[in-house]
Write a protein that holds these residues in place. Sequence first.
Motif, PDB file in Angstrom:
ATOM      1  N   LEU A   1       9.278 101.210 136.163  1.00 63.52           N
ATOM      2  CA  LEU A   1       7.844 101.345 136.762  1.00 63.52           C
ATOM      3  C   LEU A   1       6.790 101.604 135.784  1.00 63.52           C
ATOM      4  CD1 LEU A   1       8.695 102.561 140.268  1.00 63.52           C
ATOM      5  CD2 LEU A   1       8.188 100.185 139.629  1.00 63.52           C
ATOM      6  N   SER A   2       7.311 102.428 134.824  1.00 57.28           N
ATOM      7  CA  SER A   2       6.328 103.126 133.838  1.00 57.28           C
ATOM      8  C   SER A   2       5.847 101.872 132.859  1.00 57.28           C
ATOM      9  CB  SER A   2       6.859 104.005 133.068  1.00 57.28           C
ATOM     10  OG  SER A   2       7.987 103.604 131.938  1.00 57.28           O
ATOM     11  N   LEU A   3       6.521 100.895 132.900  1.00 56.90           N
ATOM     12  CA  LEU A   3       6.077  99.612 131.976  1.00 56.90           C
ATOM     13  C   LEU A   3       5.423  98.732 132.754  1.00 56.90           C
ATOM     14  CD1 LEU A   3       9.438  99.252 130.111  1.00 56.90           C
ATOM     15  CD2 LEU A   3       7.684 100.338 129.435  1.00 56.90           C
ATOM     16  N   THR A   4       4.624  99.134 134.033  1.00 59.85           N
ATOM     17  CA  THR A   4       4.156  98.103 134.796  1.00 59.85           C
ATOM     18  C   THR A   4       2.656  98.398 135.368  1.00 59.85           C
ATOM     19  OG1 THR A   4       5.022  99.036 136.901  1.00 59.85           O
ATOM     20  CG2 THR A   4       6.199  96.996 135.806  1.00 59.85           C
ATOM     21  N   ASP A   5       1.798  97.629 135.723  1.00 61.00           N
ATOM     22  CA  ASP A   5       0.622  98.078 136.311  1.00 61.00           C
ATOM     23  C   ASP A   5       0.858  97.956 138.022  1.00 61.00           C
ATOM     24  OD1 ASP A   5      -1.734  98.455 137.140  1.00 61.00           O
ATOM     25  OD2 ASP A   5      -2.824  96.574 136.384  1.00 61.00           O
ATOM     26  N   TRP A   6       1.041  98.931 138.665  1.00 61.01           N
ATOM     27  CA  TRP A   6       1.526  99.015 140.103  1.00 61.01           C
ATOM     28  C   TRP A   6       0.653 100.002 140.662  1.00 61.01           C
ATOM     29  CZ3 TRP A   6       5.958 101.387 142.924  1.00 61.01           C
ATOM     30  CH2 TRP A   6       6.044 100.870 144.246  1.00 61.01           C
TER      31      TRP A   6
ATOM     32  N   ASN B   1       0.751 101.574 129.476  1.00 59.09           N
ATOM     33  CA  ASN B   1       0.721 102.806 130.156  1.00 59.09           C
ATOM     34  C   ASN B   1       0.912 104.034 128.996  1.00 59.09           C
ATOM     35  OD1 ASN B   1       0.111 101.932 132.716  1.00 59.09           O
ATOM     36  ND2 ASN B   1       2.013 101.586 133.251  1.00 59.09           N
ATOM     37  N   TYR B   2       1.751 104.030 128.202  1.00 62.15           N
ATOM     38  CA  TYR B   2       2.110 105.101 127.209  1.00 62.15           C
ATOM     39  C   TYR B   2       0.977 105.135 126.386  1.00 62.15           C
ATOM     40  CZ  TYR B   2       6.659 105.369 129.274  1.00 62.15           C
ATOM     41  OH  TYR B   2       7.737 105.267 130.110  1.00 62.15           O
ATOM     42  N   LYS B   3       0.361 104.020 125.892  1.00 60.04           N
ATOM     43  CA  LYS B   3      -0.781 103.969 124.899  1.00 60.04           C
ATOM     44  C   LYS B   3      -1.993 104.714 125.667  1.00 60.04           C
ATOM     45  CE  LYS B   3       0.702  99.719 122.684  1.00 60.04           C
ATOM     46  NZ  LYS B   3       0.270  98.422 122.289  1.00 60.04           N
ATOM     47  N   HIS B   4      -2.090 104.343 126.576  1.00 55.28           N
ATOM     48  CA  HIS B   4      -3.268 104.754 127.343  1.00 55.28           C
ATOM     49  C   HIS B   4      -3.233 106.425 127.702  1.00 55.28           C
ATOM     50  CE1 HIS B   4      -6.668 105.412 130.020  1.00 55.28           C
ATOM     51  NE2 HIS B   4      -5.895 105.767 131.154  1.00 55.28           N
ATOM     52  N   LEU B   5      -1.971 106.777 127.786  1.00 50.11           N
ATOM     53  CA  LEU B   5      -1.515 108.374 128.160  1.00 50.11           C
ATOM     54  C   LEU B   5      -2.218 109.040 126.729  1.00 50.11           C
ATOM     55  CD1 LEU B   5       1.769 109.391 129.580  1.00 50.11           C
ATOM     56  CD2 LEU B   5       0.845 110.797 127.602  1.00 50.11           C
ATOM     57  N   PHE B   6      -1.718 108.403 125.680  1.00 49.36           N
ATOM     58  CA  PHE B   6      -2.458 109.349 124.443  1.00 49.36           C
ATOM     59  C   PHE B   6      -4.011 109.064 124.303  1.00 49.36           C
ATOM     60  CE2 PHE B   6       2.080 108.694 123.649  1.00 49.36           C
ATOM     61  CZ  PHE B   6       2.549 110.034 123.389  1.00 49.36           C
TER      62      PHE B   6
ATOM     63  N   GLU C   1      -2.353 109.972 143.562  1.00 49.73           N
ATOM     64  CA  GLU C   1      -3.498 109.946 144.544  1.00 49.73           C
ATOM     65  C   GLU C   1      -4.425 108.987 144.182  1.00 49.73           C
ATOM     66  OE1 GLU C   1      -6.668 113.067 145.065  1.00 49.73           O
ATOM     67  OE2 GLU C   1      -5.309 113.559 146.643  1.00 49.73           O
ATOM     68  N   GLY C   2      -4.731 108.397 143.104  1.00 50.97           N
ATOM     69  CA  GLY C   2      -5.493 107.245 142.936  1.00 50.97           C
ATOM     70  C   GLY C   2      -5.016 106.147 142.765  1.00 50.97           C
ATOM     71  N   THR C   3      -3.585 106.018 143.265  1.00 46.51           N
ATOM     72  CA  THR C   3      -2.879 104.772 143.303  1.00 46.51           C
ATOM     73  C   THR C   3      -2.447 104.085 142.000  1.00 46.51           C
ATOM     74  OG1 THR C   3      -4.804 103.304 143.895  1.00 46.51           O
ATOM     75  CG2 THR C   3      -3.724 104.120 145.523  1.00 46.51           C
ATOM     76  N   LYS C   4      -2.495 104.885 140.995  1.00 46.01           N
ATOM     77  CA  LYS C   4      -2.220 104.584 139.772  1.00 46.01           C
ATOM     78  C   LYS C   4      -0.641 104.856 139.555  1.00 46.01           C
ATOM     79  CE  LYS C   4      -6.705 105.411 138.156  1.00 46.01           C
ATOM     80  NZ  LYS C   4      -7.420 106.615 136.794  1.00 46.01           N
ATOM     81  N   VAL C   5       0.238 104.284 140.295  1.00 38.72           N
ATOM     82  CA  VAL C   5       1.627 104.494 140.313  1.00 38.72           C
ATOM     83  C   VAL C   5       2.234 104.228 139.068  1.00 38.72           C
ATOM     84  CG1 VAL C   5       3.788 104.201 141.592  1.00 38.72           C
ATOM     85  CG2 VAL C   5       1.663 104.156 142.705  1.00 38.72           C
ATOM     86  N   GLY C   6       2.007 103.130 138.327  1.00 38.23           N
ATOM     87  CA  GLY C   6       2.600 102.802 137.085  1.00 38.23           C
ATOM     88  C   GLY C   6       2.293 103.800 136.156  1.00 38.23           C
ATOM     89  N   TYR C   7       1.031 104.144 135.985  1.00 38.51           N
ATOM     90  CA  TYR C   7       0.677 105.143 135.041  1.00 38.51           C
ATOM     91  C   TYR C   7       1.191 106.307 135.159  1.00 38.51           C
ATOM     92  CZ  TYR C   7      -2.655 107.708 132.126  1.00 38.51           C
ATOM     93  OH  TYR C   7      -3.067 108.783 131.041  1.00 38.51           O
ATOM     94  N   ALA C   8       0.932 106.861 136.506  1.00 39.01           N
ATOM     95  CA  ALA C   8       1.673 108.328 136.958  1.00 39.01           C
ATOM     96  C   ALA C   8       3.073 108.309 136.724  1.00 39.01           C
ATOM     97  CB  ALA C   8       1.535 108.457 138.466  1.00 39.01           C
ATOM     98  N   THR C   9       3.763 107.052 136.858  1.00 41.94           N
ATOM     99  CA  THR C   9       5.392 107.322 136.278  1.00 41.94           C
ATOM    100  C   THR C   9       5.689 107.212 134.959  1.00 41.94           C
ATOM    101  OG1 THR C   9       5.806 105.819 138.341  1.00 41.94           O
ATOM    102  CG2 THR C   9       7.521 105.729 136.835  1.00 41.94           C
ATOM    103  N   ALA C  10       4.567 106.741 133.978  1.00 42.58           N
ATOM    104  CA  ALA C  10       4.985 106.863 132.722  1.00 42.58           C
ATOM    105  C   ALA C  10       4.597 108.108 132.373  1.00 42.58           C
ATOM    106  CB  ALA C  10       3.717 105.827 132.058  1.00 42.58           C
ATOM    107  N   GLN C  11       3.335 109.006 133.155  1.00 48.81           N
ATOM    108  CA  GLN C  11       3.498 110.194 132.771  1.00 48.81           C
ATOM    109  C   GLN C  11       4.381 111.164 132.928  1.00 48.81           C
ATOM    110  OE1 GLN C  11      -0.201 110.559 135.099  1.00 48.81           O
ATOM    111  NE2 GLN C  11      -1.306 110.919 133.354  1.00 48.81           N
ATOM    112  N   ALA C  12       5.142 110.940 134.196  1.00 46.09           N
ATOM    113  CA  ALA C  12       6.356 111.561 134.504  1.00 46.09           C
ATOM    114  C   ALA C  12       7.575 111.337 133.665  1.00 46.09           C
ATOM    115  CB  ALA C  12       6.769 110.997 135.922  1.00 46.09           C
ATOM    116  N   VAL C  13       7.922 110.095 133.007  1.00 45.91           N
ATOM    117  CA  VAL C  13       8.710 109.803 132.204  1.00 45.91           C
ATOM    118  C   VAL C  13       8.341 110.578 130.926  1.00 45.91           C
ATOM    119  CG1 VAL C  13       9.822 107.976 130.790  1.00 45.91           C
ATOM    120  CG2 VAL C  13       9.481 107.775 133.203  1.00 45.91           C
ATOM    121  N   PHE C  14       7.369 110.610 130.235  1.00 53.83           N
ATOM    122  CA  PHE C  14       6.774 111.357 129.088  1.00 53.83           C
ATOM    123  C   PHE C  14       7.200 112.801 129.332  1.00 53.83           C
ATOM    124  CE2 PHE C  14       3.775 113.446 126.567  1.00 53.83           C
ATOM    125  CZ  PHE C  14       4.125 112.793 125.315  1.00 53.83           C
ATOM    126  N   LEU C  15       6.786 113.031 130.664  1.00 54.37           N
ATOM    127  CA  LEU C  15       7.226 114.848 130.640  1.00 54.37           C
ATOM    128  C   LEU C  15       8.600 115.106 130.779  1.00 54.37           C
ATOM    129  CD1 LEU C  15       6.181 117.679 131.614  1.00 54.37           C
ATOM    130  CD2 LEU C  15       6.358 116.658 134.039  1.00 54.37           C
TER     131      LEU C  15
END
Length: 308
Positions: A51-56, A69-74, A269-283
């Motif tokens: 999911l961290s590799l998707t836009d969902w 998502n990981y690029k956007h994280l940085f 909360e902002g329905t950025k599930v894919g991006y949030a999952t990438a943050q969680a995986v990075f954490l």
Amino acid sequence: MVELAGLTEAQRRGRNRARLRHTAVSLGMMGPAVLLYTVMTVVPVVVAVYLSLTDWDGFSTASFIGLDNYKHLFDDPSSTDAWYVTALIAVAGTALMVGLGLVYALALKAKSRTNSFFRAVAYFPHVISALILGYLWAAILGTNGAINNTLAKFGIAPVGFLFDEQFALVSLIAVIVWAGFGFNVVLFVAALQTVPAELLEAAAIDGANRRQINLRVVIPMIAPVVTVATVLNLVGLIRAYDIVVSLTGGGPAGSTQTFTYLILARSFEGTKVGYATAQAVFLMVVSAVLALLVTALRNRQDQAATGS
């Protein structure tokens, strides 16, 4: 092989069947645990990585976007700020909790009713939910809290423990340390009971004072427990969320917004599930790397001390 060579064909078959039964029983006993671990840990991690590799957004069909998502994280300023706050809380909180816990444990290592009472007092906040502790301290430190109401009666302006950016993070760290250092006290008191009394007596006979005995004998003896406590505190504070929600809500102006709070309260909360999952995986990766790094440094120091 020599033993099997002296057996008849029937005996060899019997031994082979016994080994197969033993292997089958072993696998059967491990099976439920392996299945449970796979379902509860391995599968969720694999799904999270995908999911961290998707836009969902959590509702529509997920579209694969690779490492975007990981690029956007940085590149995300809010993530950078949240990591800064998280690092301050993790480093300062771990140092204070381990340090104060060790000093407290050394002062109360003797067995007595008084020491047992003070150990229980130190551990008591750890029993209470961090969410409840946050609300409790918010009622004490808030704008209309107990402290500021008391100050107002003496004509003193309210102190911005929770609404001033300069004080809010310090207040949050102080509450976290107060709530968590008792856990370290229990670990260290238990470890201190394993230090051989003969070593302490020998050091005292050699003329070492109490401070020297603690620094050169006691603390090196319980160093593995200190390492465990450091890893547990560090990983736990990196994931700090509940006490942030109830005490400061990430404010003021995001000055106490941790990375975990950003993931749960902003990204999901902002329905950025894919991006949030990438943050969680990075954490998760950062937590694992830090735990391994602290353990490796401890092992390296032990090897240097023993000369191996």
